[in-house]
Motif scaffolding. Structure first.
Motif, short mmCIF file in Angstrom:
data_model
loop_
_atom_site.label_atom_id
_atom_site.label_comp_id
_atom_site.label_asym_id
_atom_site.label_seq_id
_atom_site.Cartn_x
_atom_site.Cartn_y
_atom_site.Cartn_z
N ALA A 20 0.82 -1.21 0.00
CA ALA A 20 0.00 0.00 0.00
C ALA A 20 0.85 1.27 0.00
O ALA A 20 0.32 2.38 0.11
CB ALA A 20 -0.93 0.00 1.21
N ASN A 21 2.18 1.11 -0.10
CA ASN A 21 3.11 2.24 -0.09
C ASN A 21 2.94 3.08 1.18
O ASN A 21 2.91 4.31 1.14
CB ASN A 21 2.93 3.12 -1.33
CG ASN A 21 4.07 4.13 -1.47
OD1 ASN A 21 5.19 3.89 -1.01
ND2 ASN A 21 3.79 5.27 -2.08
N VAL A 22 2.83 2.41 2.33
CA VAL A 22 2.76 3.08 3.62
C VAL A 22 3.98 2.65 4.44
O VAL A 22 4.15 1.47 4.74
CB VAL A 22 1.46 2.75 4.37
CG1 VAL A 22 1.52 3.27 5.81
CG2 VAL A 22 0.27 3.34 3.64
N ILE A 189 -5.57 5.75 6.07
CA ILE A 189 -4.34 6.49 5.79
C ILE A 189 -4.19 6.65 4.28
O ILE A 189 -4.17 7.76 3.77
CB ILE A 189 -3.13 5.75 6.41
CG1 ILE A 189 -3.29 5.69 7.94
CG2 ILE A 189 -1.82 6.43 6.02
CD1 ILE A 189 -2.28 4.81 8.63
N ARG A 190 -4.05 5.55 3.59
CA ARG A 190 -4.10 5.54 2.13
C ARG A 190 -4.12 4.09 1.65
O ARG A 190 -3.65 3.17 2.34
CB ARG A 190 -2.93 6.30 1.49
CG ARG A 190 -1.58 5.65 1.60
CD ARG A 190 -0.56 6.27 0.63
NE ARG A 190 -0.23 7.64 0.97
CZ ARG A 190 0.83 8.00 1.70
NH1 ARG A 190 1.65 7.08 2.16
NH2 ARG A 190 1.06 9.26 1.95
N ASN A 191 -4.67 3.87 0.48
CA ASN A 191 -4.63 2.58 -0.21
C ASN A 191 -5.10 1.40 0.65
O ASN A 191 -4.52 0.32 0.63
CB ASN A 191 -3.21 2.29 -0.73
CG ASN A 191 -2.73 3.33 -1.71
OD1 ASN A 191 -3.54 3.94 -2.41
ND2 ASN A 191 -1.42 3.56 -1.74
N GLY A 192 -6.15 1.65 1.44
CA GLY A 192 -6.72 0.56 2.22
C GLY A 192 -6.05 0.28 3.54
O GLY A 192 -6.39 -0.71 4.21
N VAL A 193 -5.11 1.11 3.96
CA VAL A 193 -4.48 0.99 5.28
C VAL A 193 -5.26 1.88 6.25
O VAL A 193 -5.46 3.07 5.97
CB VAL A 193 -3.00 1.39 5.26
CG1 VAL A 193 -2.40 1.30 6.66
CG2 VAL A 193 -2.22 0.50 4.30
N PHE A 194 -5.68 1.30 7.38
CA PHE A 194 -6.51 2.03 8.34
C PHE A 194 -5.79 2.11 9.69
O PHE A 194 -4.98 1.26 10.03
CB PHE A 194 -7.86 1.33 8.53
CG PHE A 194 -8.76 1.43 7.34
CD1 PHE A 194 -9.69 2.46 7.23
CD2 PHE A 194 -8.68 0.49 6.31
CE1 PHE A 194 -10.53 2.56 6.13
CE2 PHE A 194 -9.51 0.58 5.21
CZ PHE A 194 -10.44 1.62 5.12
N SER A 206 -4.12 -1.44 10.41
CA SER A 206 -4.58 -2.66 9.75
C SER A 206 -4.59 -2.50 8.23
O SER A 206 -4.74 -1.39 7.69
CB SER A 206 -5.99 -3.02 10.24
OG SER A 206 -6.91 -1.98 9.96
N TYR A 207 -4.41 -3.65 7.59
CA TYR A 207 -4.48 -3.73 6.13
C TYR A 207 -5.01 -5.11 5.77
O TYR A 207 -4.43 -6.14 6.19
CB TYR A 207 -3.10 -3.50 5.52
CG TYR A 207 -3.06 -3.60 4.01
CD1 TYR A 207 -3.70 -2.65 3.21
CD2 TYR A 207 -2.37 -4.64 3.39
CE1 TYR A 207 -3.65 -2.73 1.82
CE2 TYR A 207 -2.31 -4.74 2.00
CZ TYR A 207 -2.96 -3.78 1.22
OH TYR A 207 -2.91 -3.87 -0.16
#
Length: 747
Positions: A20-22, A189-194, A206-207
């Motif tokens: 997710a590039n996090v 946060i972005r791209n499905g990361v919470f 979480s992802y």
């Protein structure tokens, strides 16, 4: 594994979700970037573009903030250098850079902490922002015009709001408390990361179907760590000397940031206060109470972040800078702390210096000179008269390279950013003023100096600093390097200044004793103890009373979870001295220390001859109680404790209103429960405190004060202390603010 978590250092974690590039830095105290570098979480990447190799760094692209600004006396949130690493070393903020993909550095946290960090970053990036703020600092006319032009050159022609540079995510908070449970809210946060707040300062990231938990709370014994180890030193108190306490920059993982310590007539002065300054001082055998004052060059974190450590004293120490620099420092510190700018004087004794002239500082002459930099900066020249000449030291942080500065003067006529050639000539000549010793910033790039500019400098010795790179052959032809703790003595002492300090301390303790009796105590052995030496253990009868002249001593009781620090000037084992009592804690040298070692019988004789027993006995119980509280047990010296012990009063079995503004209450016995709208916020125990609400910094406290109430247990016994006494002791005032910051946001 989709979500990976690493513990980086105390209070610092790394969470990555590569798909997710996090890449998240969780916890952001001082020198967080250096800790990431040490763990290999920041690496150099070489990328070939159009047959040219472009080098840049990896690293985080978002930062999770602590819910509170301060923990255990240190800043928890300092985003300046991590954000700068993302913007410039990773290239996220550089136009046409291969790593500039449109993603901005992201700050994640509570609304109030994000707001404070955005304001602090703005002031750290730009300092003062317009001519009106310059005028308020006494700078007007052509001088203000040239300074603003220089600032805009560094800012690429425009001062941008922080929102245009950094992204942010405000974590939605639930209404959880002891009696009500509601569903927590997740923030993407972005791209499905919470991210989800689970408890105070505890988060779940979480992802998909994986998650990790991050707890940013520090334990009672935890402290944010320095990224480097340094050797312990003893410092002679010379007449005029320079101690090299930092030669690195904000990226150097092995050395403190560029700084110096001046010794003048035995007194200690700091030049700048970088991250982890308490660690540096401890290695040098200096307690914060020994510091006479600080000379401050500018507001960047590698010279600024240690100010909170310097607040941790029992007195306001002297703050020296030009009004221009002080104004920028004040705005940044108060933005970070979310307090009014007039509170700066609660922590520091302000002494403004005039540009371009020699200012007298208790016999030491100091000349500040303007230096071009993105934020307001003054470099310093120091001199002291000896025989028929002066001995001089120049501290040049931060400077600009001559090439970069000259380009500002070569813009076309009519360009609003064109800088006067006269300014270029004056400032570069100021850089080259000959001295006996000169320390120079050679960090290079767009905002720092380069060694080659000083090849023809006629100074007798040049020290090259403010770099994380080894010196090149060419640089080593121009200047020297300096190891941590190395001393350049410009004028040696032929007088024992430690004797003067010891005499002053004893006169504070025993004002009614005649000088010849004080001299009797002073005539006992002076001893040096290495860091880690135990002076005496819990439960033992000490053979001596120790007057601590330099360094720090910690006293520890692991059973009760106590660990506090005594500063220079403390009298250790005083209760054994006149009461014959056994030690209640173990006393251990926290640094290399110097003491006067007074045999127990000699101390008994002194107390008896001067009829001091009744006076000392009267406040003994209160002093011992205060020493064993977190609020007063660290770097509060014996004279201050005595003053508080005499003034505090005891109250039992009384109901006390939380809204009582001007009294601070400390629990002697029993417990006190604080509630908000009937729901428990916290239960306080022995040694905890409440009240003195005019000190509170919690947002909207005044309008919400009626929501809070307290209940005392039946066996509760309290000590009451006037709030104005607290506000006169910076370390205590700071701890009250820190505690209330947590307490009234823990709902």
């Amino acid at each position: 594994m989709l979500v990976k978590k690493l513990s980086v250092s105390t209070g610092i974690f790394w969470v990555e979700v590569p798909k997710a590039n996090v890449f998240m830095l969780c916890g952001c105290p001082a020198d967080a970037v250096k800790h990431l570098k040490k763990r290999g979480l920041i690496e150099t990447i070489d990328k070939k573009i159009d047959k040219k190799i472009v080098s840049y760094e990896s690293g985080p692209n978002c930062i999770l903030l602590s819910e509170v600004l301060m923990q255990n006396g240190s800043f928890s949130n300092l985003i300046e250098f991590p954000a700068m690493q993302m913007l410039y070393l990773q290239g996220m903020g550089i136009p046409n850079h291969p790593n500039n993909t449109g993603i901005r550095p992201m700050i994640i946290g509570t609304d109030e902490q994000i707001e404070a960090q955005m304001k602090y970053f703005y002031r750290g990036n730009y300092g003062l922002i317009n001519k009106e703020e310059y005028a308020a600092a006494g700078i007007t006319g052509e001088t203000a015009e040239q300074m603003m032009r220089i600032k805009l050159n560094f800012a690429f022609g425009k001062i941008n709001p922080t929102d245009a540079i950094l992204d942010k995510r405000v974590i939605e908070e639930s209404e959880n408390n002891d009696e009500i449970e509601t569903e927590n809210k997740k923030t993407e946060i972005r791209n499905g990361v919470f991210i989800e707040r689970k408890d105070f300062n505890v988060y779940e990231i979480s992802y998909q179907d994986e998650s990790v938990e991050v707890n940013l709370n520090l334990g009672a014994e935890d402290r944010y760590e320095a990224p480097y180890q340094l050797g312990y030193h003893y410092l002679n108190r010379e007449y005029f000397a320079v101690v090299h306490s930092g030669e690195g920059d904000g990226w150097d993982i092995n050395r403190p940031c560029m700084a110096s310590i001046l010794i003048f007539q035995g007194k200690i002065y700091l030049v700048d206060a970088g991250p982890n300054i308490l660690t540096s001082l401890n290695y040098l055998g200096i307690s914060v109470n020994e510091i006479e004052g600080i000379f401050h060059t500018h507001a960047h974190d590698d010279h600024f972040a240690g100010l909170t450590t310097l607040i941790r004293t029992d007195r306001r120490f002297k703050y020296y800078a030009t009004p221009l620099v002080r104004s920028a420092i004040t705005k940044k510190l108060c933005a970070l702390m979310s307090i009014a700018e007039n509170n700066f004087s609660n922590f520091f004794d302000i002494h403004d210096l005039n540009f371009d002239e020699w200012n007298d500082v208790d016999g030491l002459e100091v000349m500040p000179l303007y230096s071009p930099h993105p934020v307001e900066t003054n470099l310093f020249y120091f001199r002291a008269k000896w025989n028929d000449t002066y001995k001089t030291y120049g501290h040049l942080a931060d400077v600009v390279s001559f090439d970069v500065f000259k380009k500002m003067t070569e813009r076309e006529e009519g360009d609003d950013l064109k800088v006067s050639k006269e300014w270029y000539e004056k400032i570069t000549q100021n850089y080259l003023i000959p001295t006996n010793l000169k320390k120079i910033d050679i960090g290079g790039g767009m905002i720092h100096g380069q060694a080659e500019d000083y090849r023809k400098d006629d100074s007798k010795k040049i020290v090259l600093a403010h770099t994380h790179k080894p010196l090149t052959f060419k640089e080593r032809e121009i200047g020297s390097s300096a190891a941590f703790g190395m001393i350049d003595t410009l004028i040696p002492a032929s007088h024992d200044y430690l004797f003067d300090f010891a005499s002053k301390y004893l006169q504070f303790y025993f004002p009614s004793a005649p000088q010849h009796e004080v001299n009797y105590l002073l005539n006992h052995s002076v001893r040096h103890f290495n860091a880690g030496t135990i002076l005496f253990k819990k439960g033992q009868n000490s053979e001596y009373v120790y007057l601590l002249i330099t360094g720090s001593v910690e006293f520890i009781d692991s059973q009760r979870g106590n660990q506090h620090v005594l500063p220079a000037g403390s009298l250790i084992g005083f209760y054994s001295g006149y009461l014959g009592g056994k030690a209640l804690e173990t006393y251990r040298a926290a640094s290399n220390i110097t003491v006067i070692q007074i045999p127990l019988q000699s101390y008994h004789d002194f107390v008896e001859r001067n009829d001091l027993y009744s006076e000392l006995k009267r406040v003994e119980k209160n002093i011992l109680f205060l020493e064993n509280t977190w609020l007063f047990g660290e770097v509060v010296s014996f004279p201050i404790l005595t003053r508080i012990a005499k003034a505090m009063t005891q109250t039992k079995g009384q109901e006390v209103e939380l809204s009582q503004k001007y009294i601070l209450y400390i629990i002697e016995e029993g417990s006190v429960t604080i509630k908000r709208n009937g729901t428990r916020v916290e239960t306080l125990q022995k040694g905890d405190f409440f009240g003195a609400n005019e000190i509170l910094t919690a947002e909207n406290w005044e309008e919400n004060a009626g929501q809070y109430s307290i209940t005392l247990s039946k066996d509760a016994s309290l000590f009451a202390i006037a709030a104005d006494l607290i506000q006169e002791i910076p370390v205590v005032y700071w701890k009250v603010i820190e505690t209330y910051e947590k307490r009234f946001r823990r709902v």
